[in-house]
Design a protein around this motif. Structure first.
Motif, mmCIF file in Angstrom:
data_model
loop_
_atom_site.group_PDB
_atom_site.id
_atom_site.type_symbol
_atom_site.label_atom_id
_atom_site.label_comp_id
_atom_site.label_asym_id
_atom_site.label_seq_id
_atom_site.Cartn_x
_atom_site.Cartn_y
_atom_site.Cartn_z
ATOM 1 N N PHE A 20 -6.097 48.025 -14.383
ATOM 2 C CA PHE A 20 -4.817 48.661 -14.071
ATOM 3 C C PHE A 20 -4.714 49.001 -12.588
ATOM 4 N N TRP A 21 -5.816 49.425 -12.001
ATOM 5 C CA TRP A 21 -5.829 49.801 -10.582
ATOM 6 C C TRP A 21 -5.518 48.579 -9.715
ATOM 7 N N ARG A 22 -6.129 47.463 -10.038
ATOM 8 C CA ARG A 22 -5.970 46.242 -9.250
ATOM 9 C C ARG A 22 -4.629 45.560 -9.526
ATOM 10 N N ARG A 23 -4.229 45.492 -10.793
ATOM 11 C CA ARG A 23 -3.058 44.695 -11.178
ATOM 12 C C ARG A 23 -1.788 45.514 -11.377
ATOM 13 N N GLY A 24 -1.944 46.819 -11.620
ATOM 14 C CA GLY A 24 -0.791 47.650 -11.945
ATOM 15 C C GLY A 24 -0.511 47.600 -13.434
ATOM 16 N N PHE A 25 0.359 48.467 -13.879
ATOM 17 C CA PHE A 25 0.687 48.552 -15.303
ATOM 18 C C PHE A 25 1.360 47.276 -15.799
ATOM 19 N N ALA A 26 2.400 46.845 -15.104
ATOM 20 C CA ALA A 26 3.187 45.698 -15.564
ATOM 21 C C ALA A 26 2.396 44.398 -15.547
#
Length: 144
Positions: A20-26
């Motif tokens: 999530f940190w690297r890619r984001g939620f979406a």
């Protein structure tokens, strides 16, 4: 009777957090989360309602782990605590840049309400603490 689970909730959160940190939620895909955690889709859904819940719980885990470190509240209270917090606190996960909570806010338009509330509360607590630290410093209670 179903098979016993071979993972802990905490271990899943620790492994989902970098995704999530690297890619984001979406942009974090369920496939990436499965690969990172080593837990298949049915196992993830048995533990978390959906990807949104996994994200919120990962964010909660991150915020609570920062608070547990006590970087700001270590004795003796002083500006060194703030410096240490800013240097190592938010980027304590190897290879990650910045603060996961702050980075998450770039997606505030699509984040679950609970995630926004978590970040808002955390930011308010930090602001309140920094203000109190400044008051104490001015009164001579905190070392410079």
């Amino acid at each position: 009777m179903g098979r016993p689970k071979k993972f802990t909730r905490e271990a899943v959160l620790e492994k989902a957090l970098p995704v999530f940190w690297r890619r984001g939620f979406a942009d974090a895909s369920l496939h990436e989360l499965e690969q990172a955690t080593g837990v298949n889709k049915s196992g993830l859904y048995a533990e978390f309602k959906d990807k949104e819940d996994l994200f919120v719980q990962s964010l909660r885990y991150y915020v609570e782990s920062l608070e547990e470190k006590g970087l700001l509240t270590a004795e003796p209270l002083g500006w060194n605590n703030i410096e240490r917090f800013l240097k190592i606190g938010p980027s304590s996960l190897a290879g990650q840049k910045g603060c996961f909570a702050v980075n998450s806010m770039r997606e505030s338009a699509i984040l679950p309400r609970e995630a926004i509330d978590l970040v808002t509360r955390s930011r308010s607590n930090l602001t309140r603490f920094l203000h109190q630290m400044a008051v104490w410093a001015e009164a001579g209670y905190v070392r410079s």
